[in-house]
Design a protein around this motif. Structure first.
Motif, mmCIF file in Angstrom:
data_model
loop_
_atom_site.group_PDB
_atom_site.id
_atom_site.type_symbol
_atom_site.label_atom_id
_atom_site.label_comp_id
_atom_site.label_asym_id
_atom_site.label_seq_id
_atom_site.Cartn_x
_atom_site.Cartn_y
_atom_site.Cartn_z
ATOM 1 N N TYR A 6 0.847 -1.205 0.000
ATOM 2 C CA TYR A 6 0.000 0.000 0.000
ATOM 3 C C TYR A 6 0.880 1.252 0.000
ATOM 4 C CZ TYR A 6 -3.780 -3.205 1.175
ATOM 5 O OH TYR A 6 -4.694 -4.219 1.157
ATOM 6 N N TRP A 36 -3.729 6.258 2.645
ATOM 7 C CA TRP A 36 -5.095 5.722 2.759
ATOM 8 C C TRP A 36 -5.844 6.496 3.829
ATOM 9 C CZ3 TRP A 36 -2.404 2.777 -0.465
ATOM 10 C CH2 TRP A 36 -3.092 1.908 -1.320
ATOM 11 N N TRP A 80 -8.701 6.037 6.132
ATOM 12 C CA TRP A 80 -8.923 5.738 7.566
ATOM 13 C C TRP A 80 -7.664 5.238 8.234
ATOM 14 C CZ3 TRP A 80 -12.236 1.227 9.850
ATOM 15 C CH2 TRP A 80 -12.021 0.018 9.162
ATOM 16 N N TYR A 136 -8.229 -12.311 4.828
ATOM 17 C CA TYR A 136 -8.583 -10.899 4.908
ATOM 18 C C TYR A 136 -9.773 -10.662 5.814
ATOM 19 C CZ TYR A 136 -6.518 -6.798 2.820
ATOM 20 O OH TYR A 136 -5.815 -5.648 2.616
ATOM 21 N N TRP A 166 -1.076 1.278 10.965
ATOM 22 C CA TRP A 166 -2.182 1.445 11.913
ATOM 23 C C TRP A 166 -2.126 0.429 13.051
ATOM 24 C CZ3 TRP A 166 -7.398 0.920 8.737
ATOM 25 C CH2 TRP A 166 -7.515 -0.370 8.192
HETATM 26 C C1 GLC Z 1 -7.114 -2.903 2.818
HETATM 27 C C2 GLC Z 1 -8.110 -2.829 3.957
HETATM 28 C C3 GLC Z 1 -8.507 -1.391 4.167
HETATM 29 C C4 GLC Z 1 -7.258 -0.562 4.434
HETATM 30 C C5 GLC Z 1 -6.196 -0.771 3.361
HETATM 31 C C6 GLC Z 1 -4.853 -0.177 3.740
HETATM 32 O O1 GLC Z 1 -7.648 -2.464 1.629
HETATM 33 O O2 GLC Z 1 -9.216 -3.622 3.708
HETATM 34 O O3 GLC Z 1 -9.404 -1.263 5.223
HETATM 35 O O4 GLC Z 1 -7.560 0.770 4.532
HETATM 36 O O5 GLC Z 1 -6.001 -2.138 3.160
HETATM 37 O O6 GLC Z 1 -4.418 -0.702 4.962
#
Ligand code: GLC
Length: 425
Positions: free
Chosen positions: A28, A32, A34, A345, A406
């Protein structure tokens, strides 16, 4: 990496890309929504300026209508699919995705302010949150029912939860976008959504891009319209936090507007209670069907004033019974549910951020004992399994990506909370 407050802080520093934090390296590589709200909250335990910067970076992705995207593409990276060329949104500088995520922003902002943040910076971020909550009401509850809808499963944050399988039967697979999955190069495919699921996820993106990401057109056209219990609960809690921020940084009229939305939503979420399961569930707004796979999301209304004593008791009993059986709290999908998969997941694994919210929900309703037990279980999972993306609810093993921001943020928050409780005791 051994787990401690120092290594949690070091992890956040390591995932810092200059004012914003990636959820984890590789898998990732952008900001992002949240994730960053929780990361900001975690930073607030030791670095208020950096906490505010995290939300300010997210705010740079906000659209003119108040929408806050689920991904902000501050810099290029080719290790993630779908990138900006698939989203094709009108926003430039920075580019963003076209869907959103659970609105934790105002709650994180309030938590940061309480730890002593600069007033002017908080006031500016309050305006961002206010515009965003207005967007939720206008774009995602245009009929004023008190429940907001998600139009993509990724907006729930609980990406492949079995609740979305039914609504997805109406969704075609993409024929126009080539799926170039990158996630399975970083993580075992057995822990990730399947290719067929991905083709449907991307069909929705193609369809919305063709509509120019116009909220009214999406609302009229979409085959996927769900009142997600998690997003609704989180938004209600965020409205309560925003009302408090409005008292310090807004006008009386703004505060009344926020409180009116808060009351309407608190009344409506009661309709998502499922008597047979003894928890709340999401609802398919096209068929009207309850999406009745039990899991952690159904406990998030504890963040609101909606549940009465009897419902609180049933929610608590369910968690206590799982723990008594040796299950790690709180599985994203409960063992015994039809599509439970301990390693895949959101079909089984435990996520630290969801545990944090559920624990605070129990605190709020006079069950601080259970909140503390969930915190202790979360901290123990992290201490054994590392700062993993999620955890196997049966074995406790750390799963998915490693070195997750997180997860480190929640570790810091639990540690801070325990220090505070020890001082009070
Ligand atoms: C995945 C999770 C999502 C989160 C993202 C980055 O897509 O499902 O909730 O924000 O990863 O950690």
């Amino acid at each position: 990496m051994s787990v401690s407050i120092d290594t949690a802080r070091a992890l956040l520093a390591n995932n810092d890309r200059g004012g914003y934090t990636v959820p984890t390296e590789g898998l990732y590589p952008f900001q992002w929504n949240w994730d960053s709200a929780f990361v900001a909250w975690g930073f607030a335990t030791h670095d208020i300026d950096r906490a505010l910067a995290e939300l300010e970076a997210l705010a740079r992705g906000q659209w003119d209508d108040g929408f806050l995207p689920h991904i902000v593409f501050h810099a290029d990276a080719d290790s993630y699919f779908p990138g900006p060329e698939v989203w094709r949104t009108p926003k430039a500088h920075p580019r963003t995705s076209g869907i959103t995520q659970p609105p934790v922003f105002a709650t994180a902002l309030r938590a940061i302010e309480e730890r002593g943040a600069d007033r002017a910076r908080v006031a500016a971020l309050y305006r961002v949150a206010l515009a965003n909550h207005r967007w939720w009401a206008a774009a995602r509850d245009p009929l004023g029912t008190g429940l907001v809808a998600i139009l993509h499963n990724w907006e729930s944050g609980r990406d492949n939860h079995p609740s979305w399988d039914g609504p997805f039967e109406r969704v075609a697979e993409t024929t126009t976008t080539t799926i170039r999955r990158r996630d399975t190069g970083h993580v075992d495919a057995a822990m990730r959504p399947t290719d067929a699921e991905y083709r449907r996820y991307i069909h929705l993106v193609d369809r919305y891009a063709a509509l120019g990401w116009d909220p009214a057109r999406l609302w009229a056209d979409t085959p996927f319209k769900v009142a997600d219990v998690g997003v609704n609960a989180i938004l209600i809690a965020a409205e309560a936090d925003l009302a408090i921020l409005a008292g310090r940084h807004g006008t009386p009229a703004e505060r009344q507007e926020i409180e009116a939305r808060h009351r309407r939503m608190t009344a409506a979420i009661g309709g998502l209670w499922h008597e047979g399961l003894g928890q709340y569930v999401s609802r398919d707004l096209i068929s009207g069907a309850p999406l009745d796979t039990p899991g952690s999301g159904g406990f998030l209304p504890l963040l609101t004033d909606a549940p009465d004593g009897e419902r609180i008791r049933r929610l608590a009993t369910t968690i206590e019974a799982l723990m008594a059986e040796g299950v790690q709290p709180v599985p994203s999908t409960f063992p015994g549910a039809a599509r439970f998969d301990a390693r895949r997941y959101w079909r089984g694994p435990v996520w630290a951020v969801v545990n944090w919210m559920i624990a605070r929900g129990f605190d709020r309703h006079g069950r601080g004992d259970l909140g503390a037990r969930i915190d202790a279980a979360t901290a123990a999972l992290i201490e054994r399994g590392g700062f993993a993306e999620n955890f196997d609810p049966l074995t406790g093993e750390g799963l998915g990506g490693v070195a997750f921001s997180w997860t480190a943020a929640i570790y810091l928050l639990i540690a801070e909370r325990r220090r505070r409780m020890a001082r009070v005791a």
